[in-house]
Write an enzyme that holds these catalytic residues in place. Structure first.
Site, PDB file in Angstrom:
ATOM      1  CE  LYS A 178      -1.729   1.384   4.067  1.00  0.00           C
ATOM      2  NZ  LYS A 178      -1.378   2.981   4.581  1.00  0.00           N
ATOM      3  CG  ASN A 179       2.429   2.548   3.509  1.00  0.00           C
ATOM      4  OD1 ASN A 179       1.175   2.797   3.152  1.00  0.00           O
ATOM      5  ND2 ASN A 179       2.730   2.342   4.509  1.00  0.00           N
TER       6      ASN A 179
ATOM      7  CB  CYS B 202      -5.177   9.660  11.265  1.00  0.00           C
ATOM      8  SG  CYS B 202      -3.619   8.966  11.767  1.00  0.00           S
TER       9      CYS B 202
ATOM     10  NE  ARG C  27       0.359  10.404  10.174  1.00  0.00           N
ATOM     11  CZ  ARG C  27       0.060   9.221   9.433  1.00  0.00           C
ATOM     12  NH1 ARG C  27      -0.970   8.617  10.104  1.00  0.00           N
ATOM     13  NH2 ARG C  27       0.756   8.855   8.351  1.00  0.00           N
TER      14      ARG C  27
ATOM     15  CG  ASP D  96       3.671   1.151   9.201  1.00  0.00           C
ATOM     16  OD1 ASP D  96       3.633   1.580   8.068  1.00  0.00           O
ATOM     17  OD2 ASP D  96       3.107   2.090  10.148  1.00  0.00           O
TER      18      ASP D  96
ATOM     19  NE  ARG E 281      -7.556   3.925   5.520  1.00  0.00           N
ATOM     20  CZ  ARG E 281      -7.651   5.580   5.673  1.00  0.00           C
ATOM     21  NH1 ARG E 281      -8.347   5.896   6.809  1.00  0.00           N
ATOM     22  NH2 ARG E 281      -7.291   6.054   4.736  1.00  0.00           N
TER      23      ARG E 281
HETATM   24  C1  EPZ Z   1       4.261   6.835   6.327  1.00  0.00           C
HETATM   25  O1  EPZ Z   1       3.489   7.784   6.794  1.00  0.00           O
HETATM   26  C2  EPZ Z   1       3.342   5.557   6.296  1.00  0.00           C
HETATM   27  N1  EPZ Z   1       2.207   5.866   5.238  1.00  0.00           N
HETATM   28  C3  EPZ Z   1       2.726   5.312   7.480  1.00  0.00           C
HETATM   29  O2  EPZ Z   1       2.082   3.888   7.367  1.00  0.00           O
HETATM   30  C4  EPZ Z   1       4.094   4.857   8.352  1.00  0.00           C
HETATM   31  O3  EPZ Z   1       3.809   4.446   9.671  1.00  0.00           O
HETATM   32  C5  EPZ Z   1       5.169   6.009   8.409  1.00  0.00           C
HETATM   33  O4  EPZ Z   1       5.348   6.519   7.063  1.00  0.00           O
HETATM   34  C6  EPZ Z   1       6.342   6.108   9.073  1.00  0.00           C
HETATM   35  O5  EPZ Z   1       7.002   5.041   8.827  1.00  0.00           O
HETATM   36  C7  EPZ Z   1       2.308   5.864   4.143  1.00  0.00           C
HETATM   37  O6  EPZ Z   1       3.246   5.606   3.389  1.00  0.00           O
HETATM   38  C8  EPZ Z   1       1.023   6.137   3.152  1.00  0.00           C
HETATM   39  P1  EPZ Z   1       6.397  10.142   8.421  1.00  0.00           P
HETATM   40  P2  EPZ Z   1       3.999   9.216   6.874  1.00  0.00           P
HETATM   41  O7  EPZ Z   1       6.225  11.663   7.397  1.00  0.00           O
HETATM   42  O8  EPZ Z   1       4.764   9.647   5.583  1.00  0.00           O
HETATM   43  C9  EPZ Z   1       6.259  13.623  11.525  1.00  0.00           C
HETATM   44  C10 EPZ Z   1       0.319   2.558   7.767  1.00  0.00           C
HETATM   45  O9  EPZ Z   1       0.197   2.174   8.839  1.00  0.00           O
HETATM   46  N2  EPZ Z   1       5.898  14.649  10.357  1.00  0.00           N
HETATM   47  O10 EPZ Z   1       7.502   9.551   8.110  1.00  0.00           O
HETATM   48  O11 EPZ Z   1       2.940  10.247   7.112  1.00  0.00           O
HETATM   49  C11 EPZ Z   1       4.733  12.560  11.725  1.00  0.00           C
HETATM   50  O12 EPZ Z   1       3.808  13.426  12.662  1.00  0.00           O
HETATM   51  C12 EPZ Z   1       0.728   3.845   7.755  1.00  0.00           C
HETATM   52  O13 EPZ Z   1       0.365   1.834   6.708  1.00  0.00           O
HETATM   53  C13 EPZ Z   1       6.072  15.916  10.610  1.00  0.00           C
HETATM   54  O14 EPZ Z   1       6.455  16.275  11.660  1.00  0.00           O
HETATM   55  O15 EPZ Z   1       4.953   9.325   8.075  1.00  0.00           O
HETATM   56  C14 EPZ Z   1       5.596  11.514  12.417  1.00  0.00           C
HETATM   57  O16 EPZ Z   1       5.751  11.676  13.805  1.00  0.00           O
HETATM   58  C15 EPZ Z   1       0.562   4.574   9.017  1.00  0.00           C
HETATM   59  N3  EPZ Z   1       5.687  16.755   9.509  1.00  0.00           N
HETATM   60  C16 EPZ Z   1       6.938  11.554  11.805  1.00  0.00           C
HETATM   61  O17 EPZ Z   1       7.329  12.743  11.130  1.00  0.00           O
HETATM   62  C17 EPZ Z   1       5.453  16.203   8.309  1.00  0.00           C
HETATM   63  O18 EPZ Z   1       5.406  17.095   7.363  1.00  0.00           O
HETATM   64  C18 EPZ Z   1       6.985  10.570  10.811  1.00  0.00           C
HETATM   65  O19 EPZ Z   1       6.053  10.614   9.817  1.00  0.00           O
HETATM   66  C19 EPZ Z   1       5.302  14.929   8.092  1.00  0.00           C
HETATM   67  C20 EPZ Z   1       5.759  14.257   9.170  1.00  0.00           C
END
Ligand code: EPZ
Length: 425
Positions: A30-31, A123, A128, A313, A405
């Protein structure tokens, strides 16, 4: 508009106690599929993806792209994309249902020179924020402002220009936004503190096949030399390492013996080492793994980290395994601020878990008891299914639209391995 995600009030019923045996083939990730699908906004002809998992989230992304004017045909896991977006305005009703919708911001700016994308909400697992995505667009020369819940972006007539992007924290999505946007910007972009997830490597593999010029994927420094356009390309979505890890735990927790096919073992290296430390037998082959266990798991502490560390995850699923360990263990969640919502539900099944901020302490118990439980998010729903596989009695899991999902045909896959599982109203 009906929710494309919260579209079922079915429940899952599982009678625990069956050891899982046999083999299962893992679906596309998915990701990886979601950022790859966003590529259709900038590859205007002959873009085809195969091995796309049929999930609520990929169906929603498809609807989002169709709304923007991209023609698609989806048959047997293969999606043909044609045409460029006809407008730059993404629907709030769709974006609010899936945070990954933010990935269309950059490609819309590239292809339309402007974008109007609703701010995706938070979420269950955290607020996020998307500040790093916005930082990327501004570093590449776009003007970004916020108006009544929308991100309004525009590109100056001189176009987007390559830049140095130094991430203050590692972000998978923001790294993907940078890659999707800089691929066609003028000049060189250097991304430091980049995320190294395999799904990013898959995105870059596809982009380079389409004529992009990107190096360093899978490391913390990615160099992108902008090109003028991208050619037609066919790409097969990489296998889902999180689904594979979930099935590995399903085999371990039921003391079964399962062959997991269509896996890239190196994408799960850290996790598989942890599973071995809990006493599971892990055999690694070229594109499959075999997991079996003959005893209760040994306790083993983990801390979730960005790739190549222990994946956040798989944290909830691993907690179910540790709830039956021969002793106490600790799980520290370092990525998201609120990713322990599965704990109260596991406690309802008899687990002994206490949480203090980002640390969960799990005291292994002899067995879990069947219960009615409620899934709170995608990976929590899998954690509860794993509990149901071993709990004494029949568990009932509600809120399984979360599950839909991110897991394709999970009930069939588990029942083919011998689980006593069904889904019904
Ligand atoms: C991706 O989410 C995945 N989703 C998530 O999978 C996964 O848990 C996550 O990466 C971490 O590996 C998809 O790829 C669609 P991040 P993403 O940006 O990109 C903070 C699942 O279960 N952050 O790496 O949203 C954020 O709040 C899902 O399949 C900011 O502060 O994760 C988090 O604490 C859940 N500002 C940390 O960074 C931003 O602009 C890591 O988030 C973006 C993120």
């Amino acid at each position: 508009m009906d929710d494309l995600v919260k579209n079922t009030n079915e429940r899952i019923f599982i009678t625990g106690g069956k050891k899982l045996h046999g083999s299962v083939t893992i679906s596309g990730a998915k990701n990886a599929a979601l950022p790859l699908m966003a590529l259709s906004l900038i590859i205007n002809k002959g873009f085809t993806l195969s091995n796309v998992p049929n999930l609520a989230d990929t169906r929603l992304m498809l609807k989002l792209l169709n709304d923007l004017g991209i023609q698609t045909k989806w048959e047997n896991g293969k999606i043909d994309f044609n045409g460029l977006p006809l407008n730059d305005h993404a629907s709030y009703d769709l974006v609010r249902q899936m945070r990954a919708s933010i990935l269309i911001l950059g490609p819309l700016l590239v292809s339309q020179g402007s974008a109007k994308v609703p701010l995706p909400g938070g979420c269950a697992i955290g607020s996020r924020p998307i500040d790093l995505h916005v930082m990327v667009m501004e570093r590449l020369g776009a003007n970004i402002k916020f108006e009544s819940g929308y991100i309004i972006g525009s590109v100056p007539s001189s176009g987007l220009k390559g830049a140095k992007i130094d991430f203050p924290k590692i972000s998978v999505g923001a790294t993907e936004s940078a890659i999707l946007t800089a691929a066609l910007a003028k000049g060189q972009t250097v991304i430091s503190n980049a995320a190294q997830e395999p799904e990013i490597v898959d995105l870059v593999n596809c982009l380079n096949k389409a004529g992009a010029d990107i190096m360093g994927e899978g490391t913390n420094k990615i160099i992108i030399n902008g090109v003028k356009s991208l050619n037609k390309v066919h790409h097969e979505v990489v296998a889902d390492r999180i689904e594979a890890g979930s099935f590995a735990i399903a085999s371990s927790i039921t003391m079964g013996d399962v062959e997991i096919k269509n896996v890239i073992p190196k994408n799960l290296q850290f996790f598989l080492k942890v599973l071995e430390n809990t006493g599971s037998k892990v055999e690694v082959f070229k594109n499959s793994i075999n997991i079996c266990a003959f005893r209760k798991p040994l306790p083993y502490d983990v801390t979730t980290q960005e790739h190549p560390g222990f994946p956040t995850d798989l944290q909830a699923q691993y907690m179910t395994l540790m709830s039956l360990a021969d002793g106490n263990s600790q799980i520290t969640e370092n990525i998201f601020e609120n990713r322990f919502m599965h704990v109260p539900e596991l406690i309802r099944m008899g687990a002994k878990i206490s949480v203090n901020k980002q640390k969960a302490t799990i005291k292994g118990v002899d067995y879990l008891k069947a219960a009615k439980v409620m899934a709170s998010d995608l990976r929590a729903s899998m954690c509860l299914i794993l509990g149901g596989l071993v709990a004494l009695g029949t568990s009932e899991i509600d809120g399984i639209y979360h599950l839909d999902r991110g897991y394709e045909n999970i009930v069939d896959k588990l029942s083919n391995l011998g689980a006593d599982i069904r889904r019904s109203r």
